[in-house]
Structure formats: C-alpha cells, structure tokens
Scaffold this active site. Sequence first.
Site, PDB file in Angstrom:
ATOM      1  N   GLY A  90     -12.579  -0.228   6.669  1.00  0.00           N
ATOM      2  CA  GLY A  90     -13.759   0.023   6.434  1.00  0.00           C
ATOM      3  C   GLY A  90     -14.586   0.615   7.139  1.00  0.00           C
ATOM      4  O   GLY A  90     -16.149   0.817   7.241  1.00  0.00           O
ATOM      5  N   ARG A 169      -7.463   9.937  14.565  1.00  0.00           N
ATOM      6  CA  ARG A 169      -6.232   9.601  14.665  1.00  0.00           C
ATOM      7  C   ARG A 169      -4.977   9.811  14.157  1.00  0.00           C
ATOM      8  O   ARG A 169      -5.119  10.384  13.193  1.00  0.00           O
ATOM      9  CB  ARG A 169      -6.242   8.722  15.333  1.00  0.00           C
ATOM     10  CG  ARG A 169      -6.926   7.478  14.231  1.00  0.00           C
ATOM     11  CD  ARG A 169      -6.691   6.034  15.025  1.00  0.00           C
ATOM     12  NE  ARG A 169      -6.576   5.155  13.459  1.00  0.00           N
ATOM     13  CZ  ARG A 169      -6.901   3.867  13.654  1.00  0.00           C
ATOM     14  NH1 ARG A 169      -6.627   2.622  15.047  1.00  0.00           N
ATOM     15  NH2 ARG A 169      -7.136   3.582  13.230  1.00  0.00           N
ATOM     16  N   ASP A 244      -2.448  -7.212  10.631  1.00  0.00           N
ATOM     17  CA  ASP A 244      -3.144  -6.107   9.904  1.00  0.00           C
ATOM     18  C   ASP A 244      -3.372  -5.106  10.986  1.00  0.00           C
ATOM     19  O   ASP A 244      -3.316  -3.636  10.875  1.00  0.00           O
ATOM     20  CB  ASP A 244      -4.493  -5.828   9.377  1.00  0.00           C
ATOM     21  CG  ASP A 244      -5.124  -6.844  10.127  1.00  0.00           C
ATOM     22  OD1 ASP A 244      -5.173  -7.576  10.908  1.00  0.00           O
ATOM     23  OD2 ASP A 244      -6.440  -6.584  10.957  1.00  0.00           O
TER      24      ASP A 244
HETATM   25  P1  AMP Z   1     -10.326  -3.780  13.981  1.00  0.00           P
HETATM   26  O1  AMP Z   1     -10.773  -5.749  14.819  1.00  0.00           O
HETATM   27  O2  AMP Z   1     -11.116  -2.653  14.249  1.00  0.00           O
HETATM   28  O3  AMP Z   1      -8.783  -4.285  13.695  1.00  0.00           O
HETATM   29  O4  AMP Z   1     -11.126  -4.204  12.296  1.00  0.00           O
HETATM   30  C1  AMP Z   1     -10.532  -5.390  11.572  1.00  0.00           C
HETATM   31  C2  AMP Z   1     -11.431  -5.276   9.845  1.00  0.00           C
HETATM   32  O5  AMP Z   1     -12.420  -4.963   9.965  1.00  0.00           O
HETATM   33  C3  AMP Z   1     -10.816  -3.456   9.408  1.00  0.00           C
HETATM   34  O6  AMP Z   1     -10.448  -3.610   8.175  1.00  0.00           O
HETATM   35  C4  AMP Z   1     -11.451  -2.836   9.446  1.00  0.00           C
HETATM   36  O7  AMP Z   1     -11.852  -1.528   8.994  1.00  0.00           O
HETATM   37  C5  AMP Z   1     -12.997  -3.694   9.722  1.00  0.00           C
HETATM   38  N1  AMP Z   1     -13.884  -3.168  10.278  1.00  0.00           N
HETATM   39  C6  AMP Z   1     -14.288  -3.812  12.008  1.00  0.00           C
HETATM   40  N2  AMP Z   1     -15.738  -2.843  12.331  1.00  0.00           N
HETATM   41  C7  AMP Z   1     -16.368  -2.213  11.315  1.00  0.00           C
HETATM   42  C8  AMP Z   1     -17.387  -1.573  10.973  1.00  0.00           C
HETATM   43  N3  AMP Z   1     -18.290  -1.433  11.933  1.00  0.00           N
HETATM   44  N4  AMP Z   1     -17.690  -1.706  10.116  1.00  0.00           N
HETATM   45  C9  AMP Z   1     -16.908  -1.672   8.562  1.00  0.00           C
HETATM   46  N5  AMP Z   1     -15.712  -2.395   9.098  1.00  0.00           N
HETATM   47  C10 AMP Z   1     -15.389  -2.568  10.193  1.00  0.00           C
HETATM   48 MG    MG Z   2      -7.596  -3.085  12.514  1.00  0.00          MG
END
Ligand code: AMP
Ligand code: MG
Length: 474
Positions: A90, A169, A244
């Site tokens: 995202g 990364r 994930d």
């Molecule tokens: P994470 O907690 O960073 O592993 O994110 C979990 C999910 O939420 C993943 O699909 C990320 O791409 C999405 N995500 C987290 N933060 C954002 C953001 N600010 N904008 C869009 N997608 C996000």
């Molecule tokens: Mg993640």
Amino acid sequence: MRVVFPPNSRFRQLGDDFWQEVDTTPLANPTLIDLNPSGAALLGLQEDDLSPDRWRELLNGQLYFGGQTPMASCYGGHQFGFWAGRLGDGRAHILGERNGYECQLKGSGQTRYSRMGDGRAVLRSTLREYLISEYMHALGIPTTRSLGLVGSDEPVYRETVETGAMMIRLSPSFIRFGTFEYYDVPGKQEQLARLLNFVLVEYYPECDGDHRVRDFFESVSRKTATLMAQWMAYGFCHGVMNTDNMSILGLTIDYGPYGFLEEYNPAHVCNHSDHEGRYSYENQPAVALWNLQRLATALHDHLSVEDVHAWLQSEFMTQYRDHLRELMHARFGLPNTEAAARTIEQAFEWMAHQVDHNRFLYALSQDGNLDPTLHVPHTLVERVTAWLVDYYRIRQEGDPLASQTLMQAKNPKYVLKNWIAQTAIDRCLNSDDSGFVAQLRRVLQAPFDEHPDMEPYAQNTPEWGRHLVVSCSS
Ligand code: AMP
Ligand code: MG
C-alpha cells in the site's frame, strides 16, 4: 559513469495477477540522508557509480530502473490472528532487480492496495527500519537490507504531524506467507500453483524431487525456526508477526515497533498497539509456528495438510530449541553439555527483570577486562558472584581460548536500543544532522568492534530513553 539497470525483475514474470504497475509519487524537497555502500555493493554498485543527486532521485522514486513502471505487489495476511483479506504493497513499489536483489522503495505513494492509507512512511519509522536492517545483518540474523534513505519536509499526518521519508530495501524476494494465503481461494488455485512453482524454481531450486513441495515447506519451516532462535538469543522483539510480515525466505522483514529487551523480561511486549500481548517476546516462536500452519493450510492442494501439521508439531519447536541452545552456549562460551545448560538456565533466572543479558554477556566475553557484576543490581551481586565461580569451572572443562573467540564473535558491544534510534531520529529532525546517521550506521554494521567516538551508545540507557513507547503507527 552511467549505470544501466536491467529492465526487469523476476517477480514481474509472475504476471499481472500478482502486481499492479503504478508510478511512484516522489516527495517534495527530498534530502539524501544516507547511502549505504554495503547495500550498493549487493547490487554490484559503488557509491560513486551515481552522483549524490542521482542517488537522491533513485531513493525518491524519480528514477526508475531500466525505465520500467514500478510494481506494487499483492498479498493478504492474518493480522493479530484474524484473516484480513487483501493487503498488498500500500506504500511500496518494486523498482526492479539487480544482481539477484529486488529493490523496493517504501513510503513511495498510493497504490491499488493502499486501502485508507496515504501511501507514505514517516522519517521516524523509515530511519528505524534503515538502521535495524543493517544491524541485524551484522549480528548474522537473516534480514532484508538497506540501500539508502531520503527525508523531506512534506507533512505526513499520524498522531501528530510528521515528515515523509523513503528508503530502498533489498531482498532476493519480498514474497510473504500472506502472498500464498491470498491466492488460496476458489478460482485462484491456478495462480497459487504458478506462485508456488515460481518460488520453487527461483528460490528453492534444491527442492526438485518427487516431494518438492513438502521439501520446500520443511525448508521454510527450518529457516523460520532458526530465525526465531536468533531473535530470541539476542532479545529481539519484532512486534507485528502477522503472516503478511513473514518472509518466504526466512528473513526478518517489515520492521515496525521492534525493540531489544532492556532487562531480560520474557513477557515484554514492544508494540504499544498490541494490547493482548499476542506478539510478546516469549510468544514469538509459538506465533511463528502458528503462521507456518497458515502457510501449510494455503498449500492444501499440493501437500497433505494433516501430515504437515503433525510434522510441525513434533519438529518446529525441537529445531528452534536446538538452535537456540547452540547459540546460547556460544554466547556464554560454554560447551554444549547438560551441566552448561543448567548454568545458563540459572543465569536467566536471576537475570529476569533485573539484568540486560546483552550487556552482561558482552562483559563476560571480555574475560577479565570488564567486571560482569557491574551490570547487575547490588542485591544480586552475591548470587551472581557465586554463579560466576560455577560458570568459570564449567568453562575450564571446555576449550577456554576457543570459547573466548566464539564469545567475542557472538556478543556485540553495541545494541540498537530504542533510545539510540530515537537519538538518530531527533538529530535528523532537529538539526539536519544526517552525518550522524552514517556514523551510527557504520557502528551498527560493526557492532563487535570498538568505536571510541561512539562509546556513549555502548553504555546504559539514559533515564529519558528507558520507557519510550513504540506503536504500529508508521
Ligand atoms: P505494515 O504494518 O507496515 O506491515 O502494513 C500492513 C499493511 O498496511 C500493508 O499492506 C501496508 O502496505 C499497508 N499500509 C501501512 N501503512 C500504510 C500507509 N500509510 N498507506 C498505505 N498503506 C499502508
Ligand atoms: Mg507489513
């Protein structure tokens, strides 16, 4: 020198069921905070292959590899125990692959998978991920790596107004357990088979016999068990072990509210948003097992889920414990005997809630040059002194010289505590002092060595840094 990036990545070959081609959204007024020469070297590049301006453009999503439109990948996942459906990148874009490493830009704007998110990452979390990736690698813990990061003055709204940042990364693959889970629905079994075949051919070529899927699964499981042992040996807490965030290559991936234990506390929860303590330090191996069960279930068309679940129950924890024991014996410099195991167990009893095991073990590894009892509270000194007598006796039974060499290779002087990451964040935000990031990065890349200028970062956590709160917000 002009560098031509190859125009493709293996992941692209999977087909557009697995990604969306989408442009990045660069940040306004980007500044290059750091470029990591070791990351560049993974790509077969040197720092001066590109000018600082070109690196900044690459890290800000303004310069695509080989001119191809980047891709956001699609995956699902179980978050905090519940199926969350489609997630996907995202706020990240795969730019391309070079030298066997996919280059993924994070914080690079919205995609089809952004849901309600802004597609951005804040400097605070980007810098934390940037530093820890190199630190974990230096400890010998499998991880995605860092190429570089840019900051900006673009506001990003979280609990407060922060500023946007991006990092690249590197990993041979960013495929997750949740990528497999996402395609395990009626109508998508062909895609799942394609994904499985792709991962087998590209990343597990040694699994090519009659039981290749089962061999592959066992290999992922073994890598994950080893990874858990390494995390636990160093007191590392990931904080968000959703499916994930589990790499199909057994790497540590998606760093968020991570932390290292300060005092040895098995029940420690590093993620302030984890109210139930699902991802506490001590729960990590069991959660990894649960996540592997989800992966096995997604592969039901290709292996006997019942058999694999039984195999996991009997093997995973055994593999994890064996590996942890090996690591802890090396960290303590003790032979792998029952008597030594009891001595280590006793140490963790008196350490609980009172002693930073990383600091204590570092002192112990310095044989005579540092007094390990300096790292225990007064009330424990007598008990620890008695323990040390026992400890040195058992150590003499092995090969003390060899064990000291091993200990010094396993016990870092520097540990990336939250207060150290916070210092780098504050210095970056307040004074544009990005030289400090490079300096700290170099220390974290060689944490077993002496760094006289950075000595304070090997010392006790200052009072202000003892109870920093880190949450999912990033
Ligand atoms: P994470 O907690 O960073 O592993 O994110 C979990 C999910 O939420 C993943 O699909 C990320 O791409 C999405 N995500 C987290 N933060 C954002 C953001 N600010 N904008 C869009 N997608 C996000
Ligand atoms: Mg993640």
